[in-house]
Design a protein around this motif. Structure first.
Motif, PDB file in Angstrom:
ATOM      1  N   TYR A  15      14.934   8.753   3.556  1.00 36.33           N
ATOM      2  CA  TYR A  15      14.583   8.819   4.973  1.00 36.33           C
ATOM      3  C   TYR A  15      13.123   8.394   5.148  1.00 36.33           C
ATOM      4  O   TYR A  15      12.332   8.370   4.207  1.00 36.33           O
ATOM      5  N   PHE A  16      12.816   8.029   6.389  1.00 38.87           N
ATOM      6  CA  PHE A  16      11.440   7.736   6.774  1.00 38.87           C
ATOM      7  C   PHE A  16      10.916   8.870   7.641  1.00 38.87           C
ATOM      8  O   PHE A  16      11.688   9.655   8.204  1.00 38.87           O
ATOM      9  N   ILE A  17       9.598   8.936   7.748  1.00 41.53           N
ATOM     10  CA  ILE A  17       8.948   9.911   8.627  1.00 41.53           C
ATOM     11  C   ILE A  17       8.215   9.148   9.722  1.00 41.53           C
ATOM     12  O   ILE A  17       7.293   8.379   9.454  1.00 41.53           O
ATOM     13  N   GLY A 175       5.248   4.785  -0.012  1.00 39.83           N
ATOM     14  CA  GLY A 175       5.632   5.982   0.716  1.00 39.83           C
ATOM     15  C   GLY A 175       6.633   5.696   1.810  1.00 39.83           C
ATOM     16  O   GLY A 175       7.184   4.596   1.906  1.00 39.83           O
ATOM     17  N   ASN A 176       6.873   6.694   2.623  1.00 43.18           N
ATOM     18  CA  ASN A 176       7.889   6.567   3.672  1.00 43.18           C
ATOM     19  C   ASN A 176       7.377   7.012   5.034  1.00 43.18           C
ATOM     20  O   ASN A 176       8.147   7.295   5.931  1.00 43.18           O
ATOM     21  N   LEU A 177       6.056   7.074   5.187  1.00 40.98           N
ATOM     22  CA  LEU A 177       5.454   7.513   6.443  1.00 40.98           C
ATOM     23  C   LEU A 177       5.191   6.304   7.340  1.00 40.98           C
ATOM     24  O   LEU A 177       4.419   5.402   6.991  1.00 40.98           O
ATOM     25  N   ILE A 178       5.847   6.288   8.517  1.00 41.26           N
ATOM     26  CA  ILE A 178       5.676   5.197   9.483  1.00 41.26           C
ATOM     27  C   ILE A 178       4.804   5.690  10.626  1.00 41.26           C
ATOM     28  O   ILE A 178       5.166   6.649  11.315  1.00 41.26           O
ATOM     29  N   HIS A 179       3.681   5.054  10.834  1.00 40.73           N
ATOM     30  CA  HIS A 179       2.791   5.430  11.934  1.00 40.73           C
ATOM     31  C   HIS A 179       3.283   4.771  13.230  1.00 40.73           C
ATOM     32  O   HIS A 179       2.701   3.811  13.743  1.00 40.73           O
ATOM     33  N   ALA A 189       8.103  -3.159   6.983  1.00 43.15           N
ATOM     34  CA  ALA A 189       7.743  -4.090   5.913  1.00 43.15           C
ATOM     35  C   ALA A 189       6.376  -3.756   5.319  1.00 43.15           C
ATOM     36  O   ALA A 189       6.160  -3.919   4.109  1.00 43.15           O
ATOM     37  N   LYS A 190       5.440  -3.274   6.123  1.00 48.44           N
ATOM     38  CA  LYS A 190       4.091  -2.982   5.644  1.00 48.44           C
ATOM     39  C   LYS A 190       4.041  -1.760   4.724  1.00 48.44           C
ATOM     40  O   LYS A 190       3.015  -1.504   4.088  1.00 48.44           O
ATOM     41  N   LEU A 191       5.139  -0.999   4.644  1.00 47.88           N
ATOM     42  CA  LEU A 191       5.207   0.118   3.700  1.00 47.88           C
ATOM     43  C   LEU A 191       5.561  -0.344   2.292  1.00 47.88           C
ATOM     44  O   LEU A 191       5.462   0.430   1.345  1.00 47.88           O
ATOM     45  N   SER A 192       5.972  -1.588   2.174  1.00 45.46           N
ATOM     46  CA  SER A 192       6.424  -2.088   0.880  1.00 45.46           C
ATOM     47  C   SER A 192       5.262  -2.649   0.064  1.00 45.46           C
ATOM     48  O   SER A 192       4.301  -3.198   0.606  1.00 45.46           O
ATOM     49  N   CYS A 193       5.383  -2.498  -1.252  1.00 50.42           N
ATOM     50  CA  CYS A 193       4.410  -3.125  -2.132  1.00 50.42           C
ATOM     51  C   CYS A 193       4.939  -4.462  -2.649  1.00 50.42           C
ATOM     52  O   CYS A 193       4.321  -5.106  -3.498  1.00 50.42           O
ATOM     53  N   GLY A 194       6.111  -4.872  -2.136  1.00 49.30           N
ATOM     54  CA  GLY A 194       6.680  -6.154  -2.519  1.00 49.30           C
ATOM     55  C   GLY A 194       6.142  -7.287  -1.655  1.00 49.30           C
ATOM     56  O   GLY A 194       5.248  -7.106  -0.825  1.00 49.30           O
ATOM     57  N   ASN A 195       6.702  -8.450  -1.838  1.00 47.56           N
ATOM     58  CA  ASN A 195       6.279  -9.637  -1.090  1.00 47.56           C
ATOM     59  C   ASN A 195       6.947  -9.635   0.283  1.00 47.56           C
ATOM     60  O   ASN A 195       8.156  -9.772   0.392  1.00 47.56           O
ATOM     61  N   ILE A 196       6.141  -9.455   1.328  1.00 45.37           N
ATOM     62  CA  ILE A 196       6.702  -9.404   2.689  1.00 45.37           C
ATOM     63  C   ILE A 196       6.403 -10.692   3.461  1.00 45.37           C
ATOM     64  O   ILE A 196       6.561 -10.730   4.686  1.00 45.37           O
TER      65      ILE A 196
END
Length: 322
Positions: A15-17, A175-179, A189-196
Motif C-alpha cells: 500500500y501507499f500512504i 518508500g511508499n509515502l506520497i506527498h 514514479a518519483k518514489l522509484s529508484c529505477g529509471n523513470i
C-alpha cells in the motif's frame, strides 16, 4: 523507508500512504471544507444539468448531448478522488492499496483526457452549427454523436492504460509515502529508484497528443467560426452567433489554464513553488471545472434557463392538480 510492507522480491509496496497536504496538517479540516462544498455543488449541479437535458424536449439537441457527456465526466472525475481526499483530511485514513492507487490514477488521467476530448467535440459542434446551420441536424445525427463520443472515450482509455504498466514495473525502494491527496502518475514514479525517464517522456507525449491536439482542433474550429461570423452582414446576427459560444469558451478557459499550470509546475516548478501550494492547485484543477460548468451553462445559455423554468412550471402544474 518502509521495507517491512514491501515484497522483498520486487520492492512493490502493498500500500501507499497519502499524507494529504504536508506542512498544513493542522489546517486539514479547514482546508477540506471548501473542497467538500465545491464537490457537493459539482455533483448537484451536474446531476441537475443531466436531468434537465433528459426531461426537457427542447434540449434534445447535439449541443446539449455533448454537455450531458461533459457533466457525466465531471461527476465521475470528482468522485474518483474527492471522497478519498476527505477521508485523508478528516479521518487520517491515509493508507491506499497499491492496486487501488493504480486504479485511481487510471481514472483521474483517463477522465481528464475525456473532458478535454468532450470540449473539443463541443467546439466542432459550434463550428457545424454556425458554419453549416442548414445541415446541422443532418451532420450531427444521434449515430454520429454516439460514434464520436465512443471514439473519445476509447482514445482516453487506450492512452491512459500504459501508465498503469509503467508504474507497476518500477521498484519502489524510496518508500511508499506520497506527498499528495491522490495517486498521480509522476508522484508515484518519483518514489522509484529505477529509471523513470520513459514515464516522464510518455506523460509528456500523452499531454501533447491529447491537450495540444484538442487545443489545435478547438483553435481551428473557432478560427473558422470567427471568419464565418465576421462575414455576416447584420450586427445582431453576429452577436447572436457569438453568444452561442460564450459558455463553451468559458469552460475551455477554466479547464485548460489550471491544467497546464499544474502540468508545467509539476515538471519544471518543483524548486520554485512550495509543495503544499502545488497540491492545493492540483486539487483545484480537477475540481474547479466541474463546480463552475453548471453555473456557466446555466447563466449564459438561454435554452437551459428556459428549460429550468419550463420544468419547474410543469412540476408546479402536476402538484396543483393533485
Amino acid at each position: 523507508m518502509q521495507l517491512t510492507i514491501m515484497h522483498s522480491s520486487n520492492l512493490t509496496p502493498r500500500y501507499f500512504i497519502l499524507n494529504g497536504i504536508p506542512g498544513l496538517e493542522a489546517a486539514h479540516v479547514w482546508i477540506s471544507l471548501p473542497f467538500c462544498f465545491m464537490y457537493s455543488i459539482a455533483v448537484v449541479g451536474n446531476c441537475g444539468l443531466i436531468y434537465l437535458i433528459i426531461h426537457v424536449e427542447a434540449l434534445h439537441r447535439p449541443m446539449y448531448y455533448f454537455l450531458a457527456l461533459l457533466s457525466m465526466t465531471d461527476i465521475t472525475v470528482c468522485t474518483s478522488f474527492v471522497p478519498n481526499m476527505l477521508c485523508i483530511l478528516w479521518f487520517h485514513l491515509t493508507n491506499i492499496n497499491f492496486n487501488a492507487c493504480l486504479v485511481q490514477m487510471f481514472f483521474i488521467h483517463m477522465l481528464t483526457a475525456m473532458e478535454s476530448g468532450v470540449l473539443m467535440l463541443m467546439a466542432l459542434d459550434r463550428y457545424v452549427a454556425i458554419c453549416y446551420p442548414l445541415r446541422y441536424s443532418t451532420i450531427l445525427t444521434n449515430t454520429v454523436i454516439i460514434k464520436v463520443g465512443f471514439a473519445t472515450f476509447t482514445r482516453s482509455v487506450l492512452l491512459t492504460i500504459p501508465f498503469m504498466f509503467l508504474v507497476k514495473r518500477l521498484p519502489f525502494c524510496r518508500g511508499n509515502l506520497i506527498h499528495h491527496t491522490y495517486c498521480e502518475h509522476m508522484a508515484l514514479a518519483k518514489l522509484s529508484c529505477g529509471n523513470i525517464k520513459i514515464n516522464s517522456i510518455y506523460g509528456l507525449i500523452v499531454a501533447i497528443f491529447i491537450g495540444a491536439a484538442d487545443i489545435f482542433c478547438i483553435s481551428l474550429s473557432y478560427s473558422m467560426i470567427i471568419r464565418a461570423v465576421v462575414s455576416l452582414a447584420s450586427a445582431d446576427a453576429r452577436h447572436k452567433a457569438f453568444s452561442t459560444c460564450t459558455s463553451h469558451i468559458c469552460a475551455i478557459v477554466i479547464t485548460y489554464i489550471p491544467a497546464f499550470f499544474n502540468f508545467f509546475t509539476h515538471r519544471f516548478g518543483d524548486q520554485t513553488i512550495p509543495h503544499n501550494i502545488h497540491i492545493i492547485i492540483a486539487n483545484l484543477y480537477l475540481l474547479l471545472p466541474p463546480t463552475l460548468n453548471p453555473f456557466i451553462y446555466g447563466v449564459k445559455t438561454k435554452q437551459i434557463r428556459e428549460g429550468v423554468i419550463r420544468l419547474f412550471s410543469r412540476e408546479k402544474d402536476i402538484l396543483s392538480t393533485k
